[in-house]
Design a protein around this motif. Structure first.
Motif, PDB file in Angstrom:
ATOM      1  N   ASP A  75      35.318  37.267  34.685  1.00 23.49           N
ATOM      2  CA  ASP A  75      36.394  37.960  35.094  1.00 23.49           C
ATOM      3  C   ASP A  75      37.516  38.678  34.242  1.00 23.49           C
ATOM      4  O   ASP A  75      38.069  39.563  34.424  1.00 23.49           O
ATOM      5  CB  ASP A  75      37.268  37.487  36.062  1.00 23.49           C
ATOM      6  CG  ASP A  75      36.369  37.187  37.511  1.00 23.49           C
ATOM      7  OD1 ASP A  75      35.742  38.145  38.112  1.00 23.49           O
ATOM      8  OD2 ASP A  75      36.586  35.822  38.068  1.00 23.49           O
ATOM      9  N   ARG A 309      38.137  46.700  46.219  1.00 27.45           N
ATOM     10  CA  ARG A 309      38.099  45.351  45.298  1.00 27.45           C
ATOM     11  C   ARG A 309      39.488  44.865  44.677  1.00 27.45           C
ATOM     12  O   ARG A 309      40.539  45.798  44.696  1.00 27.45           O
ATOM     13  CB  ARG A 309      37.396  46.172  43.818  1.00 27.45           C
ATOM     14  CG  ARG A 309      37.233  45.565  42.807  1.00 27.45           C
ATOM     15  CD  ARG A 309      35.863  44.590  43.066  1.00 27.45           C
ATOM     16  NE  ARG A 309      35.793  43.315  41.957  1.00 27.45           N
ATOM     17  CZ  ARG A 309      35.400  43.467  40.728  1.00 27.45           C
ATOM     18  NH1 ARG A 309      35.142  44.588  40.164  1.00 27.45           N
ATOM     19  NH2 ARG A 309      35.609  42.198  40.075  1.00 27.45           N
ATOM     20  N   PRO A 311      39.865  42.298  42.103  1.00 29.11           N
ATOM     21  CA  PRO A 311      39.412  41.734  40.905  1.00 29.11           C
ATOM     22  C   PRO A 311      39.816  40.156  40.616  1.00 29.11           C
ATOM     23  O   PRO A 311      41.311  40.308  40.777  1.00 29.11           O
ATOM     24  CB  PRO A 311      39.446  42.404  39.582  1.00 29.11           C
ATOM     25  CG  PRO A 311      39.706  43.839  40.302  1.00 29.11           C
ATOM     26  CD  PRO A 311      40.378  44.035  41.478  1.00 29.11           C
ATOM     27  N   ASP A 349      35.851  38.911  46.260  1.00 30.84           N
ATOM     28  CA  ASP A 349      36.667  40.042  45.462  1.00 30.84           C
ATOM     29  C   ASP A 349      36.282  41.497  45.819  1.00 30.84           C
ATOM     30  O   ASP A 349      36.905  42.431  45.076  1.00 30.84           O
ATOM     31  CB  ASP A 349      36.609  39.783  44.078  1.00 30.84           C
ATOM     32  CG  ASP A 349      35.137  39.796  43.413  1.00 30.84           C
ATOM     33  OD1 ASP A 349      34.180  39.901  44.524  1.00 30.84           O
ATOM     34  OD2 ASP A 349      34.658  40.064  42.177  1.00 30.84           O
TER      35      ASP A 349
END
Length: 364
Positions: A75, A309, A311, A349
């Motif tokens: 990530d 999204r 993250p 996510d």
């Protein structure tokens, strides 16, 4: 036998054994192969889709049920995220949450990405089978295809088996499905053996008037700075869509495209732009066929409603980009669409994209 010759023989035998072992533990799918399909309706055959019906479709990357409470090693840009796997408790909780959302929405077709099966870091479970058991009354039919599979991946964060699938669930009859290989990222030959093999899962639904609806489910490769793999993958997706149009097949394509729509690159903070391109590779798709969310959706006053999204990155406080899309034949008409954000932010996510499409009559 002279000593140098003997050493060379030992080396050749060792290299041969290593090559056999390497081949045996890695996956070698065909470029085009049949995909697994099952239809298990308790009350006879599943219904057949009819022209004139409204079809509700959902696409959702469920992030192998890990949830959005972690910062995994991948990530962060330098692979320095502290987490390597979700806990068994989070896997079980997110399985129930995914089932809850699907049961609440009850789409006719569900496109799912990042479903684990036989992966060490998710306790070797078959996540699709566990999910299907919870929604079997809604979806008698389903198809699936791996796009990452290996008995052993030597990466220190994994150091064990991987197995990851695309899956499509359908309220309506499926008569066949196929797995179509997409272009793969570049890299050293040995390292590519252990990497994902991106693909399209194409499922075919018969229509009552004799036509078919093709539903394509995919996840494109992660963006790579300076690479062209996403451009080549988009070209392959577009080629398939154009082929459907030419032969009169109705179609829907959905999934996690790992690419941004028009204008979002410029809205991201500078540190989040790499490795996206300022000019999105998706242009060829949106210029050819209807896209959901559309560029008008993602650039309007309510553009935040279309972010898909969030993250797993501590520098980001909420959804900030759109990477998941549905494309469809112009012969299907968009009735309504949305992204379900409010109660899905911690499940994955990614957030699900949901749309209602009208199946047109022949000749319309």
């Amino acid at each position: 036998m002279a000593r140098p010759t003997r050493y060379l023989l030992y080396l050749a035998v060792g290299a041969g054994l290593f090559a056999v072992l390497l081949y045996d533990m890695t996956w070698h799918p065909a470029r085009h192969e049949k995909a697994a399909v099952s239809c298990n309706a308790k009350d006879g055959k599943p219904p057949v889709l009819a022209p004139g019906q409204t079809l509700k479709v959902m696409t959702w990357n469920i992030q192998y049920l890990a949830g959005n409470r972690y910062v995994f090693w991948y990530d962060l840009p330098d692979d320095s995220g502290p987490d390597e796997r979700p806990t068994p408790e989070d896997l079980a909780f997110n399985l129930d949450e995914v089932a809850r959302v699907i049961r609440d929405e009850q789409p006719d077709i569900v496109l799912l990405q990042e479903i684990d099966d036989g992966a060490k870091n998710t306790d070797y479970g078959n996540q699709l089978a566990l999910l299907q058991a919870r929604v079997a009354d809604l979806y008698p039919c389903g198809s699936e295809a791996f796009y990452w599979k290996s008995d052993f991946v030597p990466d220190r964060h994994i150091f064990g088996s991987v197995g990851r699938k695309l899956a499509t669930l359908s309220r309506y009859q499926l008569d066949s499905a196929e797995r179509l290989q997409l272009p793969s990222p570049s890299g050293l030959f040995i390292s590519r053996l252990f990497q994902p093999r991106p693909a399209m899962l194409v499922s075919y639904l018969p229509l009552s008037d004799g036509r078919r609806l093709a539903v394509t489910n995919t996840q494109l490769s992660d963006a790579q700075s300076g690479g062209d793999v996403q451009q080549r993958q988009v070209a392959a997706v577009l080629e398939l869509q154009q082929a459907f149009e030419q032969n009169g097949t109705l179609w829907i394509s959905g999934g996690d495209f790992n690419l941004l729509p028009q204008g979002q690159y410029q809205r991201l903070p500078a540190e989040q732009r790499a490795p996206y391109s300022a000019e999105s590779e998706l242009r060829g798709l949106w210029e050819s066929f209807p896209m959901i969310p559309s560029n008008e959706d993602v650039t309007g006053e309510d553009r935040r409603k279309w972010y898909t999204r969030f993250p797993n990155d501590p520098r980001i406080s909420g959804p900030d980009r759109t990477q998941d899309f549905l494309f469809h034949s112009p012969k299907l008409q968009r009735i309504e669409a949305r992204v379900r954000q409010a109660d899905t932010l911690l499940i994955s996510d990614h957030m699900p994209v949901i749309a209602r499409l009208q199946v047109t009559m022949r000749g319309e």
